[in-house]
Scaffold this motif. Structure first.
Motif, PDB file in Angstrom:
ATOM      1  N   LYS A 246      -3.086   5.400   0.534  1.00 33.60           N
ATOM      2  CA  LYS A 246      -3.873   5.325   1.771  1.00 33.60           C
ATOM      3  C   LYS A 246      -4.219   3.875   2.102  1.00 33.60           C
ATOM      4  O   LYS A 246      -4.209   3.474   3.269  1.00 33.60           O
ATOM      5  CB  LYS A 246      -5.150   6.154   1.617  1.00 33.60           C
ATOM      6  CG  LYS A 246      -4.928   7.654   1.642  1.00 33.60           C
ATOM      7  CD  LYS A 246      -6.240   8.408   1.486  1.00 33.60           C
ATOM      8  CE  LYS A 246      -6.007   9.910   1.492  1.00 33.60           C
ATOM      9  NZ  LYS A 246      -7.281  10.666   1.293  1.00 33.60           N
ATOM     10  N   LYS A 249      -1.122   2.178   3.510  1.00 33.52           N
ATOM     11  CA  LYS A 249      -0.872   2.664   4.867  1.00 33.52           C
ATOM     12  C   LYS A 249      -1.866   2.063   5.849  1.00 33.52           C
ATOM     13  O   LYS A 249      -1.495   1.649   6.960  1.00 33.52           O
ATOM     14  CB  LYS A 249      -0.964   4.194   4.903  1.00 33.52           C
ATOM     15  CG  LYS A 249      -0.633   4.786   6.262  1.00 33.52           C
ATOM     16  CD  LYS A 249      -0.666   6.310   6.236  1.00 33.52           C
ATOM     17  CE  LYS A 249      -0.332   6.885   7.605  1.00 33.52           C
ATOM     18  NZ  LYS A 249      -0.367   8.378   7.595  1.00 33.52           N
ATOM     19  N   GLY A 250      -3.137   1.993   5.436  1.00 32.20           N
ATOM     20  CA  GLY A 250      -4.157   1.426   6.310  1.00 32.20           C
ATOM     21  C   GLY A 250      -3.901  -0.035   6.617  1.00 32.20           C
ATOM     22  O   GLY A 250      -4.080  -0.494   7.764  1.00 32.20           O
ATOM     23  N   GLU A 251      -3.490  -0.798   5.604  1.00 37.01           N
ATOM     24  CA  GLU A 251      -3.204  -2.220   5.809  1.00 37.01           C
ATOM     25  C   GLU A 251      -2.010  -2.417   6.727  1.00 37.01           C
ATOM     26  O   GLU A 251      -1.977  -3.334   7.551  1.00 37.01           O
ATOM     27  CB  GLU A 251      -2.945  -2.893   4.453  1.00 37.01           C
ATOM     28  CG  GLU A 251      -4.171  -3.041   3.575  1.00 37.01           C
ATOM     29  CD  GLU A 251      -5.217  -3.938   4.205  1.00 37.01           C
ATOM     30  OE1 GLU A 251      -4.846  -4.995   4.770  1.00 37.01           O
ATOM     31  OE2 GLU A 251      -6.406  -3.569   4.167  1.00 37.01           O
ATOM     32  N   SER A 254      -2.990  -1.715  10.374  1.00 33.83           N
ATOM     33  CA  SER A 254      -3.862  -2.736  10.964  1.00 33.83           C
ATOM     34  C   SER A 254      -3.196  -4.107  11.014  1.00 33.83           C
ATOM     35  O   SER A 254      -3.819  -5.086  11.425  1.00 33.83           O
ATOM     36  CB  SER A 254      -5.167  -2.831  10.162  1.00 33.83           C
ATOM     37  OG  SER A 254      -4.916  -3.251   8.830  1.00 33.83           O
TER      38      SER A 254
END
Length: 344
Positions: A246, A249-251, A254
């Motif tokens: 997660k 994926k978040g990095e 963004s």
């Protein structure tokens, strides 16, 4: 070889259970399946009944049911009837993705313990990362017993050895004790006693203490621990893997257009990492120490995992692992009694 299947257990039951059973039936010509479930829900899902027999079970033990009470009161549930089929010799193994406590209770109370084994242990297979000659290892107990005595952990080592030989085909499995350091004098009094006992046993290949950070690096083929620690360790591994994926994926999301383009090029790598951490590919958790295989998969299990688990059960039955353990504990009854007395 016949497997009694709880068709009603799991988040996606009975649909995914039935699909998985049909996949396994096609993959293993020498397996037959007794499918226990509510006929009106299971029958319409069956595409081909070759080597699959539907056995009506009017009741269902829900995920939220209290395990012991449910097993005792719901005599016509899919879990109870499937376990009973094994006890009565109608089936050779029991599979469920349902209520974990109820499956363990049915295994203990209905299928029954091997004589000489105090407490069966719940066993799972986990991946080994980036080690060419080892793809996985076994850990037990991962939750069958919250309160465990040193003698129980010693017996887990013996049972784990037979499991690794039967299912993983490791001729001489390396046995490790999960501890807070690798030195022989690490841990509390109980862990030191377990270490010394295992080190003195000639019929297992004990490699000493194993730290949790080395588990996925292949420090041993079989890692033994108490049920409380094993369950906490398993959940920590699961949680860390999910959190890292997660975070990555978040990095990426963004990171703007450049990050997304780079991620698209690395997608095959991410898929390989995800697959490497997916221990459901090895099947379910086996309650070792019973007279016949009892195997539990995660509640979110889908068809492919059901099929993989049936392959795991196939290996257990083909190698007659339960019989081997029965013979061992029968032949070593006096030695086990002496060890139990020593490890009080």
């Amino acid at each position: 070889m016949k497997i009694a299947v709880d068709a009603m257990g799991g988040d996606y039951a009975p649909d995914e259970i039935v699909k998985g059973v049909e996949l396994a039936r096609d993959a293993y010509p020498d397996l037959e399946f007794l499918l226990y479930g509510q006929a009106d829900k299971v029958q319409p899902l069956l595409q081909d009944t070759t080597r699959i027999t539907l056995k009506p079970a009017e009741e269902v033990i829900a995920m939220g049911d209290e395990p012991v009470r449910a097993v005792r009161r719901k005599k016509h549930s899919s879990i109870v009837l499937a376990a009973t089929a094994v006890k009565e010799g109608e089936a050779d193994a029991f599979f469920s993705a349902g209520n974990t406590g109820a499956v363990l209770t049915a295994g203990l109370l209905i299928v029954g313990r091997i004589k000489g084994i105090d407490r069966p242990g719940l066993t799972t297979t986990l991946p080994v990362l980036r080690k060419p000659d080892q793809s996985s290892f076994v850990m037990l107990d991962v939750g069958a017993n919250a309160d465990t005595k040193p003698f129980n952990v010693v017996q887990y080592a013996i049972m784990g050895q037979y499991y690794a030989q039967s299912v993983m085909h490791v001729a001489h499995p390396r046995i490790g004790l999960l501890n807070n350091g690798t030195e022989a004098d690490k841990g509390d009094k109980a862990h030191r006693a377990i270490h010394d006992t295992l080190a003195g046993m000639d019929d297992i290949h004990f490699v000493g203490n194993v730290e949790s950070r080395e588990l996925l690096n292949g420090a041993a083929d079989v890692v033994v621990t108490d049920g409380f620690t094993g369950n906490a360790t398993l959940k920590a591994i699961e949680g860390t893997a999910l959190s890292m994926l997660k975070l990555i994926k978040g990095e990426i999301m963004s990171g703007g257009l450049g990050g997304k383009l780079g991620a698209s090029m690395l997608r095959p790598v991410f898929h390989r990492v995800r697959d490497a951490m997916d221990y459901s590919q090895y099947g379910g958790a086996v309650l070792l120490g019973l007279k016949a295989p009892v195997v539990k998969t995660h509640g979110s299990t889908k068809a492919e995992t059901v099929k993989n688990t049936m392959g795991q059960i196939h290996e257990l039955l083909a190698t007659d692992s339960s019989r081997q353990m029965i013979n061992y504990f029968t032949d070593h009854a006096e030695q086990m009694a002496a060890l139990k007395e020593t490890l009080k």
